[in-house]
Design an enzyme around this catalytic site. Structure first.
Site, PDB file in Angstrom:
ATOM      1  N   PRO A   9       0.381  -4.880 -16.868  1.00  0.00           N
ATOM      2  CA  PRO A   9       1.384  -4.292 -15.979  1.00  0.00           C
ATOM      3  C   PRO A   9       0.770  -3.488 -14.836  1.00  0.00           C
ATOM      4  CG  PRO A   9       1.410  -3.207 -18.121  1.00  0.00           C
ATOM      5  CD  PRO A   9       0.516  -4.396 -18.241  1.00  0.00           C
ATOM      6  N   GLU A  10       1.120  -3.849 -13.622  1.00  0.00           N
ATOM      7  CA  GLU A  10       0.716  -3.089 -12.438  1.00  0.00           C
ATOM      8  C   GLU A  10       1.979  -2.471 -11.856  1.00  0.00           C
ATOM      9  OE1 GLU A  10      -1.903  -5.293  -9.839  1.00  0.00           O
ATOM     10  OE2 GLU A  10      -2.500  -6.630 -11.455  1.00  0.00           O
TER      11      GLU A  10
END
Length: 302
Positions: A9-10
């Site tokens: 996850p960014e």
DNA sequence: AATGGCCTCCGGACGC
DNA sequence: TGCGTCCGGAGGCCAT
């Protein structure tokens, strides 16, 4: 969901989680908390973490970089998903899935569950005035989709850094929220090779990178991110941005711009995807046309 | 002093 | 099948 991707996850994925959580848990009051894996809770102690959360109501859900900020009555729960942390909203009767480490029970037999296969995620519970003291969160640079992030800002950071531009873009104290996928994508769109030393880049390069970052990040948010793993089941639709990726995970496939093969190498200790034709390698680059002649390990043929 | 780079945490995926 | 290696976000550590 056969197209689930293995990624991390960014900013866009965390923003997608934030939006989902907002609709699911705001105005709910925490009735009890179970911590099954102590290491996730960095501060305070696990017992104080649980005791203080009970009775507080969720007032909002924010985000800064890749940090989720769950606003409570007097405290803020700071949650970082790291590699594979994810939230799900469940009925208390739903079977508990593997790697469920923390459960927040609300009224009405509903629960927010935190799962994390790699166990790298962290949670900190702080009183709101102490929020700006938390290491990591405290040190974040500008948000890439807010005012203040532009070519000039990047140029200031680039000038004093001799590291590869990719390392500088991954540095959360420079820009908050970028990770491996979107840095590769943005550099490809800006036509800048990730091994270019930051201080050698022109103002034009910096401007191209800044606008590519903004574009990639905002489009990814619109698409709900590209990580299926970070969605909240039932609500947040799986992300769709993986279909827009031009280089990440496309090793051996044709560059959309020139048709040559996308090459994978290593920069700043990270797997790095490049079109060595569109992104001109600097001298001594480890990812160059020569290395691209060496057959890729696997062509992602479908 | 600041910068860069390497190591660590972990377990699933993958290669041999 | 079984075992070793790889991977990565951020924090710690160390060399420069």
């Amino acid at each position: 969901m056969g197209w689930e991707m293995t990624d991390v996850p960014e900013l866009p994925e965390v923003e997608t989680v934030r939006r989902s959580l907002e609709t699911l848990i705001v105005d709910r009051t925490i009735r009890s908390v179970d911590v099954h894996l102590n290491r996730i809770v960095r501060s305070p102690t696990v017992s104080e973490f649980c005791a203080r959360l009970v009775g507080q109501t969720v007032r909002g859900v924010g985000r800064r970089g890749k940090y989720l900020l769950i606003d409570l009555d007097t405290d803020v729960l700071v949650s970082h998903l790291r590699m594979e942390g994810r939230y799900g909203f469940y009925s208390a009767y739903d079977p508990v899935e593997t790697h469920t480490h923390i459960v927040f029970q609300f009224d009405g037999r509903t629960e927010l569950r935190y799962r994390d296969v790699r166990q790298f995620g962290t949670m900190d519970l702080l009183e709101r005035p102490a929020l700006h003291l938390l290491p990591g969160l405290r040190d974040l640079g500008v948000e890439p989709i807010e005012a203040g992030f532009d070519g000039r800002y990047l140029m200031t950071a680039f000038r004093r850094r001799r590291a590869p531009v990719k390392a500088v873009l991954l540095d959360q104290t420079v820009v908050a929220g970028l990770g491996n996928i979107y840095v590769d994508e943005a550099l490809y769109r800006a036509r800048v090779h990730p091994e270019r030393r930051a201080h050698t880049l022109s103002a034009k390069d910096a401007a191209a990178i800044a606008s590519a970052v903004r574009e990639v990040i905002s489009q990814a948010i619109e698409q709900g991110g590209s990580s299926v793993k970070s969605y909240v089941n039932g609500f947040g639709k799986p992300g769709g941005y993986q279909f827009a990726l031009q280089v990440y995970g496309r090793t051996g496939q044709a560059c959309a711009g020139c048709g040559s093969s996308i090459v994978k190498g290593r920069v700043a200790g990270r797997g790095t995807h490049v079109c060595v034709h569109c992104q001109r390698p600097p001298r001594n680059a480890t990812i160059s046309r020569k290395s691209s002649d060496v057959s890729p390990r696997r062509a992602g043929v479908k």
